[in-house]
Design an enzyme around this catalytic site. Structure first.
Site, short mmCIF file in Angstrom:
data_model
loop_
_atom_site.label_atom_id
_atom_site.label_comp_id
_atom_site.label_asym_id
_atom_site.label_seq_id
_atom_site.Cartn_x
_atom_site.Cartn_y
_atom_site.Cartn_z
N HIS A 30 104.41 -34.28 -22.02
CA HIS A 30 103.59 -33.49 -21.10
C HIS A 30 104.27 -32.17 -20.78
O HIS A 30 105.49 -32.09 -20.63
CB HIS A 30 103.32 -34.27 -19.80
CG HIS A 30 102.12 -33.75 -19.08
ND1 HIS A 30 102.18 -32.71 -18.20
CD2 HIS A 30 100.82 -34.14 -19.15
CE1 HIS A 30 100.96 -32.47 -17.74
NE2 HIS A 30 100.13 -33.32 -18.29
N HIS A 31 103.45 -31.12 -20.68
CA HIS A 31 103.98 -29.77 -20.47
C HIS A 31 104.66 -29.62 -19.10
O HIS A 31 105.46 -28.70 -18.91
CB HIS A 31 102.85 -28.74 -20.60
CG HIS A 31 103.29 -27.43 -21.17
ND1 HIS A 31 104.50 -26.85 -20.86
CD2 HIS A 31 102.70 -26.57 -22.04
CE1 HIS A 31 104.62 -25.69 -21.49
NE2 HIS A 31 103.54 -25.51 -22.23
N SER A 32 104.36 -30.49 -18.17
CA SER A 32 105.03 -30.43 -16.87
C SER A 32 106.50 -30.83 -16.98
O SER A 32 107.30 -30.57 -16.08
CB SER A 32 104.32 -31.33 -15.85
OG SER A 32 104.29 -32.67 -16.30
#
Length: 357
Positions: free
Chosen positions: A145-147
């Site tokens: 996930h980009h987070s």
């Protein structure tokens, strides 16, 4: 490209160390996510061999490396920021999948299908698919996930998990913690100091945007201005998470020679390739606007050894799609990219990160 903005070590008001509350940019990738717009990054790696022995090795490797052992903790109050905690145990069966394929066509279909699916938020937000059965090769498809990571961090993690010799044993990424740069802790700013920093950031961004806006009225406007991209029929609401993934191999030396001849970076040459494809497609559809398309190009603020979270900003690049001559189009891209990077270099790292928001 290598990180180009140098700044002080540590996190600053727009970054954070793994284990703390999410920074605003990290949280933004969670808030923007929906069934139609997954917010993870993915990478496909292809190797020689059949991969059968590799799968057995991977199933025995424990999950013990960031960010593969981090679980999202929702905010405790409305308006609060979520955080990460370390999972006591990670069930590898929830993250590792082996899929038997027959050819590259089935590989592209499977990657397209998987890439459009959301990552579950009740467990560490990553997955690894091992593709076997291909002629003389096998492949990994990782999603994170980009987070949790940005592009530079993901690529560095991939590189750290690869061997330099065919017979060198390497654990999978979730079991391999890369070397980390030692940092001296930075003192946390007080309330007044933090507020003063934020006001300074706002002032920097406002000044930069005034300069960019003023450039539109010059004889040679080059830096792309926010909200100046022309509308095209492709710009419509995305209603499905379905994705289509394809790839094309380009000769790297040829790309390098083009860049050297034009005074362009590798990234700028690839932007020109993309702009040429977009222009040809729009011409064929009868939808080419008179104004140039604008690309949002991510740029790293990450220092060597600084891992976790998102440390990036972005520039808006004029793609020159209104120009029929590919040489003129590349020159326009180089000029716009150079101006955009100059503007961002004049900002502090914190202001540059806030500009991305």
């Amino acid at each position: 490209e290598a990180p180009w903005v140098s700044g002080q070590g540590g996190c600053g008001p727009f970054g954070r160390a793994m284990g703390d509350k999410l920074a605003p940019l990290d949280n933004l990738f969670l808030q923007l996510e929906s069934e139609a717009t997954p917010m993870h990054v993915g990478g496909l790696l292809v190797f020689a061999g059949d991969g059968a022995d590799r799968y057995a090795e991977m199933t025995r490797a424990p999950v013990r490396a960031e960010p593969f052992d981090r679980v999202l903790v929702p905010a405790k109050r409305f308006g609060g920021m979520p955080s990460w905690r370390r999972a006591e145990a990670v069930a590898l069966d929830d993250h590792l999948t082996r899929i038997e394929l027959t050819d590259d066509a089935t590989l592209t279909r499977e990657v397209s299908r998987i890439h459009g699916q959301l990552l579950a938020r009740d467990r560490p937000m990553w997955s690894c698919h091992l593709f076997t059965g291909l002629p003389d090769r096998y492949a990994y498809f990782y999603r994170v996930h980009h987070s949790l990571v940005d592009g530079i961090s993901a690529i560095r993690r991939m590189q750290s998990g690869l061997s330099s010799a065919p017979d060198e044993a390497t654990p999978p990424l979730w079991a391999h913690a890369p070397p980390r740069k030692k940092r001296s802790p930075r003192p946390q700013p007080g309330l007044f100091s933090a507020a003063r920093t934020q006001l300074g950031v706002v002032a920097e961004i406002a000044g930069a945007l005034r300069k960019v806006a003023a450039s539109r009225h010059s004889d040679e406007p080059r830096a792309a201005v926010p909200f100046s991209a022309p509308p095209i029929r492709m710009n419509r609401t995305i209603t499905s998470g379905e994705r289509s993934v394809a790839w094309q191999r380009l000769p790297f030396e040829a790309v390098r020679r083009i860049g050297k001849a034009a005074g362009a970076t590798i990234n700028e040459v690839l932007l020109a390739v993309f702009a040429g494809v977009m222009r040809a497609d729009l011409v064929a559809r009868g939808d080419l606007p008179a104004e140039p398309l604008v690309s949002m190009v991510p740029l790293s603020l990450r220092e060597l050894g600084d891992e976790g979270g998102n440390r990036l900003t972005c520039l808006l690049c004029n793609l020159g799609t209104h120009l029929a001559d590919p040489v003129a189009r590349l020159s326009t891209i180089v000029a716009s990219s150079t101006d955009g990077k100059r503007m961002l270099r004049e900002m502090s790292p914190d202001a540059a990160a806030a500009y991305a928001l």
